[in-house]
Design a protein around this motif. Structure first.
Motif, PDB file in Angstrom:
ATOM      1  N   THR A   8       0.912  -1.017   0.010  1.00 58.34           N
ATOM      2  CA  THR A   8      -0.087  -0.031   0.041  1.00 58.34           C
ATOM      3  C   THR A   8       0.881   1.179   0.042  1.00 58.34           C
ATOM      4  O   THR A   8       0.470   2.291  -0.447  1.00 58.34           O
ATOM      5  CB  THR A   8      -1.036  -0.047   1.047  1.00 58.34           C
ATOM      6  OG1 THR A   8      -1.782  -1.243   1.207  1.00 58.34           O
ATOM      7  CG2 THR A   8      -1.947   0.915   1.111  1.00 58.34           C
ATOM      8  N   LYS A  54       2.094   2.680  -3.305  1.00 57.01           N
ATOM      9  CA  LYS A  54       1.181   3.619  -4.077  1.00 57.01           C
ATOM     10  C   LYS A  54       0.636   4.878  -3.229  1.00 57.01           C
ATOM     11  O   LYS A  54       0.608   5.843  -3.778  1.00 57.01           O
ATOM     12  CB  LYS A  54      -0.289   2.706  -4.388  1.00 57.01           C
ATOM     13  CG  LYS A  54      -0.045   1.394  -5.111  1.00 57.01           C
ATOM     14  CD  LYS A  54      -1.365   0.843  -5.464  1.00 57.01           C
ATOM     15  CE  LYS A  54      -1.000  -0.367  -6.114  1.00 57.01           C
ATOM     16  NZ  LYS A  54      -2.095  -1.649  -5.779  1.00 57.01           N
ATOM     17  N   TRP A  55       0.513   4.718  -2.008  1.00 59.98           N
ATOM     18  CA  TRP A  55      -0.017   5.728  -1.202  1.00 59.98           C
ATOM     19  C   TRP A  55       1.086   7.189  -1.359  1.00 59.98           C
ATOM     20  O   TRP A  55       0.623   8.089  -1.451  1.00 59.98           O
ATOM     21  CB  TRP A  55      -0.010   5.425   0.307  1.00 59.98           C
ATOM     22  CG  TRP A  55      -0.396   6.167   1.278  1.00 59.98           C
ATOM     23  CD1 TRP A  55       0.314   6.638   2.310  1.00 59.98           C
ATOM     24  CD2 TRP A  55      -1.714   7.160   1.432  1.00 59.98           C
ATOM     25  NE1 TRP A  55      -0.362   7.465   3.114  1.00 59.98           N
ATOM     26  CE2 TRP A  55      -1.539   7.766   2.484  1.00 59.98           C
ATOM     27  CE3 TRP A  55      -2.782   7.245   0.718  1.00 59.98           C
ATOM     28  CZ2 TRP A  55      -2.539   8.918   2.957  1.00 59.98           C
ATOM     29  CZ3 TRP A  55      -3.806   8.042   0.933  1.00 59.98           C
ATOM     30  CH2 TRP A  55      -3.664   8.904   2.035  1.00 59.98           C
ATOM     31  N   ARG A  56       2.304   6.586  -1.273  1.00 61.79           N
ATOM     32  CA  ARG A  56       3.193   7.684  -1.280  1.00 61.79           C
ATOM     33  C   ARG A  56       3.338   8.880  -2.492  1.00 61.79           C
ATOM     34  O   ARG A  56       3.933   9.621  -2.707  1.00 61.79           O
ATOM     35  CB  ARG A  56       4.745   7.154  -1.140  1.00 61.79           C
ATOM     36  CG  ARG A  56       5.207   6.067  -2.382  1.00 61.79           C
ATOM     37  CD  ARG A  56       6.627   5.661  -2.149  1.00 61.79           C
ATOM     38  NE  ARG A  56       7.377   6.995  -1.973  1.00 61.79           N
ATOM     39  CZ  ARG A  56       8.814   6.700  -1.433  1.00 61.79           C
ATOM     40  NH1 ARG A  56       9.336   5.585  -1.440  1.00 61.79           N
ATOM     41  NH2 ARG A  56       9.712   7.951  -1.441  1.00 61.79           N
ATOM     42  N   THR A  84       0.496   9.316  -3.894  1.00 69.44           N
ATOM     43  CA  THR A  84      -0.794  10.034  -3.616  1.00 69.44           C
ATOM     44  C   THR A  84      -0.748  11.442  -3.364  1.00 69.44           C
ATOM     45  O   THR A  84       0.116  11.825  -2.740  1.00 69.44           O
ATOM     46  CB  THR A  84      -1.901   9.383  -2.620  1.00 69.44           C
ATOM     47  OG1 THR A  84      -1.835   7.938  -2.885  1.00 69.44           O
ATOM     48  CG2 THR A  84      -3.327  10.061  -2.543  1.00 69.44           C
ATOM     49  N   ARG A 107      -4.667  13.479   0.051  1.00 72.76           N
ATOM     50  CA  ARG A 107      -4.710  12.880   1.480  1.00 72.76           C
ATOM     51  C   ARG A 107      -5.206  13.887   2.372  1.00 72.76           C
ATOM     52  O   ARG A 107      -6.038  13.511   3.306  1.00 72.76           O
ATOM     53  CB  ARG A 107      -3.137  12.711   1.787  1.00 72.76           C
ATOM     54  CG  ARG A 107      -2.267  11.792   1.036  1.00 72.76           C
ATOM     55  CD  ARG A 107      -0.936  11.675   1.829  1.00 72.76           C
ATOM     56  NE  ARG A 107       0.127  11.511   0.642  1.00 72.76           N
ATOM     57  CZ  ARG A 107       1.395  11.666   0.606  1.00 72.76           C
ATOM     58  NH1 ARG A 107       1.880  12.792   1.561  1.00 72.76           N
ATOM     59  NH2 ARG A 107       2.088  11.482  -0.493  1.00 72.76           N
ATOM     60  N   LEU A 166       0.219   9.514   8.403  1.00 70.37           N
ATOM     61  CA  LEU A 166      -0.279   8.956   7.027  1.00 70.37           C
ATOM     62  C   LEU A 166      -0.435  10.102   6.008  1.00 70.37           C
ATOM     63  O   LEU A 166      -0.149   9.873   4.891  1.00 70.37           O
ATOM     64  CB  LEU A 166      -1.877   8.557   7.286  1.00 70.37           C
ATOM     65  CG  LEU A 166      -1.774   7.180   7.576  1.00 70.37           C
ATOM     66  CD1 LEU A 166      -1.069   6.527   8.645  1.00 70.37           C
ATOM     67  CD2 LEU A 166      -3.232   6.555   7.789  1.00 70.37           C
ATOM     68  N   GLY A 199       2.691  10.736   4.017  1.00 73.67           N
ATOM     69  CA  GLY A 199       2.675   9.601   3.100  1.00 73.67           C
ATOM     70  C   GLY A 199       3.063   8.221   3.592  1.00 73.67           C
ATOM     71  O   GLY A 199       3.407   7.438   2.795  1.00 73.67           O
ATOM     72  N   THR A 210       2.651   4.571   5.652  1.00 75.76           N
ATOM     73  CA  THR A 210       1.486   3.751   6.203  1.00 75.76           C
ATOM     74  C   THR A 210       1.825   3.498   7.863  1.00 75.76           C
ATOM     75  O   THR A 210       2.937   3.580   8.277  1.00 75.76           O
ATOM     76  CB  THR A 210       1.391   2.458   5.608  1.00 75.76           C
ATOM     77  OG1 THR A 210       2.503   1.826   5.604  1.00 75.76           O
ATOM     78  CG2 THR A 210       1.001   2.728   3.934  1.00 75.76           C
ATOM     79  N   TYR A 264      -9.312   5.843   2.773  1.00 74.78           N
ATOM     80  CA  TYR A 264      -7.863   5.473   2.655  1.00 74.78           C
ATOM     81  C   TYR A 264      -7.907   3.951   2.107  1.00 74.78           C
ATOM     82  O   TYR A 264      -8.610   3.224   2.383  1.00 74.78           O
ATOM     83  CB  TYR A 264      -7.444   5.368   4.076  1.00 74.78           C
ATOM     84  CG  TYR A 264      -7.163   6.892   4.845  1.00 74.78           C
ATOM     85  CD1 TYR A 264      -5.792   7.589   4.753  1.00 74.78           C
ATOM     86  CD2 TYR A 264      -8.322   7.579   5.134  1.00 74.78           C
ATOM     87  CE1 TYR A 264      -5.687   8.716   5.279  1.00 74.78           C
ATOM     88  CE2 TYR A 264      -8.091   8.993   5.872  1.00 74.78           C
ATOM     89  CZ  TYR A 264      -6.826   9.421   5.774  1.00 74.78           C
ATOM     90  OH  TYR A 264      -6.446  10.851   6.163  1.00 74.78           O
ATOM     91  N   PRO A 265      -6.617   3.803   1.318  1.00 79.13           N
ATOM     92  CA  PRO A 265      -6.515   2.454   0.797  1.00 79.13           C
ATOM     93  C   PRO A 265      -6.384   1.342   1.995  1.00 79.13           C
ATOM     94  O   PRO A 265      -5.848   1.622   3.052  1.00 79.13           O
ATOM     95  CB  PRO A 265      -5.274   2.706   0.078  1.00 79.13           C
ATOM     96  CG  PRO A 265      -4.788   3.953  -0.100  1.00 79.13           C
ATOM     97  CD  PRO A 265      -5.693   4.861   0.983  1.00 79.13           C
ATOM     98  N   CYS A 314      -3.616   0.907   4.634  1.00 79.70           N
ATOM     99  CA  CYS A 314      -2.841   2.263   4.839  1.00 79.70           C
ATOM    100  C   CYS A 314      -2.897   2.399   6.555  1.00 79.70           C
ATOM    101  O   CYS A 314      -1.791   2.863   7.024  1.00 79.70           O
ATOM    102  CB  CYS A 314      -3.828   3.342   4.274  1.00 79.70           C
ATOM    103  SG  CYS A 314      -2.737   4.730   4.015  1.00 79.70           S
TER     104      CYS A 314
END
Length: 454
Positions: free
Chosen positions: A37, A40-42, A44, A49, A147, A150, A152, A177-178, A181
């Motif tokens: 996760t 990908k989240w970083r 976003t 966010r 979070l 960026g 998790t 949130y994914p 996360c």
């Protein structure tokens, strides 16, 4: 090893729910999922966010009453205080939704390069080990900035608030949130060591006891991983001759008695100058006598039980040890399972447990001192360094002594409290690192120097 844990209502001692402890295979899966996760989240955008923070705040507002009831059932806090805790979490979301983009923007630095700046990059998966006393606030004040930067997060919450831990995970998922996360794990303390050793975990944040802090820091140090530790406190409440008791007495009593005294930043040592001492003691006693104990689900109740009966046993031992050294009981000192009657002690000396140690419960040791100078000298007599509060009408005197106190916070005519806009943390045996504000969101980032010549 016990494979399940029970949450128990400390007011009536009834089991709320039983939970299965996660297996090592499940924990490994959570770690891998969190890493996936993160990749990908970083990527976003910070704008996205922050949009999710608005969504989280709205769900907290919508579900405020149910979430507050869960807090009260699991750890015994009066319902009105649990509602306030959720409301504080909403202000936290609002603060970072408004400011995170600014806090995480590249910081331009003028050097001899064509271009040079600091970028703030997320680290990866951060492990949080959190306590039961503010089961939503403690977690969210870590998770929201972490979070939003960026990263998790994986949460190992105190076992007696497992329901709160799982509710927080659901909140993040419902806010959009994914999945992965934010993950709550149900695990023993033994599992923490293995988690910290795992390469996926990049850093650790702990709010807890000094003993837990030393253990976590030692393990993290062995694996060269950063830690932020928010540990115990032994905050002094200094009351000087000219303190306005009419104006501040409610605040002073609340500084010790809110959450039944179960707060690292509560006033734990009252240091009062002799001229005002008798008047202070009378007023303090009168106010404490008005506290209403009962079922914490009743909104009229102003003081609840301790979170567990064994916490009362520890407190009783500290009080009795102090009485043996000459402390005088003005009121209280009665225990009934998890309930501990609000207790006032006088004739306090600095060698007593209630002065030297952190007391986690509704006990107020009140020490008489000759003058302002002695008051500040006594306040500084502690291994801890979380916060000090001073009550006086002379702001000049309060300002004069700021540098004599080594704590992370110094509050004048107010109780020490955490605020999303201000950095929060301690010194000495109270830990290191900062949560909240700009400083908090920068704890778990790589402050990367970028230097470009054309």
């Amino acid at each position: 090893m016990n494979n399940s844990i029970k949450t128990i209502n400390p007011f009536n001692n009834k089991t709320i729910k039983e939970y299965e402890v996660h297996t090592f295979e499940q924990l490994s899966h959570f770690l891998e999922n969190s890493k996936k996760t993160f990749d990908k989240w970083r990527e976003t955008s910070i704008k996205e966010r922050c949009r999710l923070l608005d969504s989280l705040a709205q769900i907290l507002e919508d579900d405020k009453d149910q979430l507050a009831e869960l807090i009260t059932l699991e750890m015994g806090k009066p319902l009105a205080q649990s509602i306030s805790e959720i409301e504080k979490c909403i202000t936290l979301c609002d603060f970072y939704a408004t400011n995170a983009e600014d806090f995480l923007a590249d910081e331009l630095i003028d050097t001899d390069a064509n271009e040079s700046f600091i970028s703030y990059d997320p680290l990866g998966t951060i492990l949080a080990v959190m306590p039961w006393n503010y089961p939503f606030w403690q977690v969210l004040r870590f998770a929201v900035p972490t979070l939003t930067a960026g990263n998790t997060a994986i949460l190992k919450h105190a076992s007696n608030v497992t329901g709160c831990a799982l509710a927080i995970e659901k909140l993040f998922e419902r806010a959009g949130y994914p999945q992965g996360c934010f993950t709550s794990i149900i695990a023993s303390h033994d599992a923490i060591e293995k988690l910290i050793a795992n390469d996926i975990i990049k850093a650790v944040s702990l709010t807890g006891s000094e003993k837990a802090g030393k253990s976590i820091a030692a393990t993290a140090g062995k694996h060269l991983k950063k830690t932020v530790l928010e540990l115990g406190g032994n905050n002094a409440c200094i009351v000087l001759d000219d303190a306005d008791l009419d104006k501040h007495m409610d605040t002073i009593v609340n500084a010790r008695m809110q959450n039944a005294g179960q707060s690292c930043i509560a006033a734990k040592r009252f240091i009062v100058t002799e001229t005002i001492y008798d008047e202070f003691l009378k007023r303090f006693k009168d106010k404490v006598a008005l506290l209403k104990f009962g079922d914490p689900m009743d909104k009229q109740v102003t003081i609840g039980t301790l979170a567990r009966a064994d916490l009362g046993d520890i407190l009783k031992k500290q009080i009795d040890g102090s009485i043996a050294l000459g402390a005088n009981v003005i009121s209280g000192n009665k225990q009934d399972k998890a309930y501990f009657e609000p207790t006032i002690l006088t004739d306090i000396t600095k060698d007593m447990p209630v002065f030297k140690e952190e007391t986690f419960g509704p006990v107020a040791p009140i020490m008489k001192v000759k003058n302002t100078e002695e008051a500040f000298r006594m306040a500084a007599e502690t291994r801890f360094g979380l916060g000090t509060m001073v009550f006086t009408q002379s702001i000049e005197i309060a300002q004069h002594y700021i540098n004599t106190i080594e704590d992370g916070a110094y509050f004048v005519n107010e109780l020490v409290k955490s605020d999303a806009r201000l950095p929060f943390g301690g010194t000495k045996a109270s830990g290191y690192g900062r949560e909240l504000s700009r400083e908090g969101i920068h704890e778990f980032v790589n402050r990367k120097t970028v230097f470009i010549n054309h």
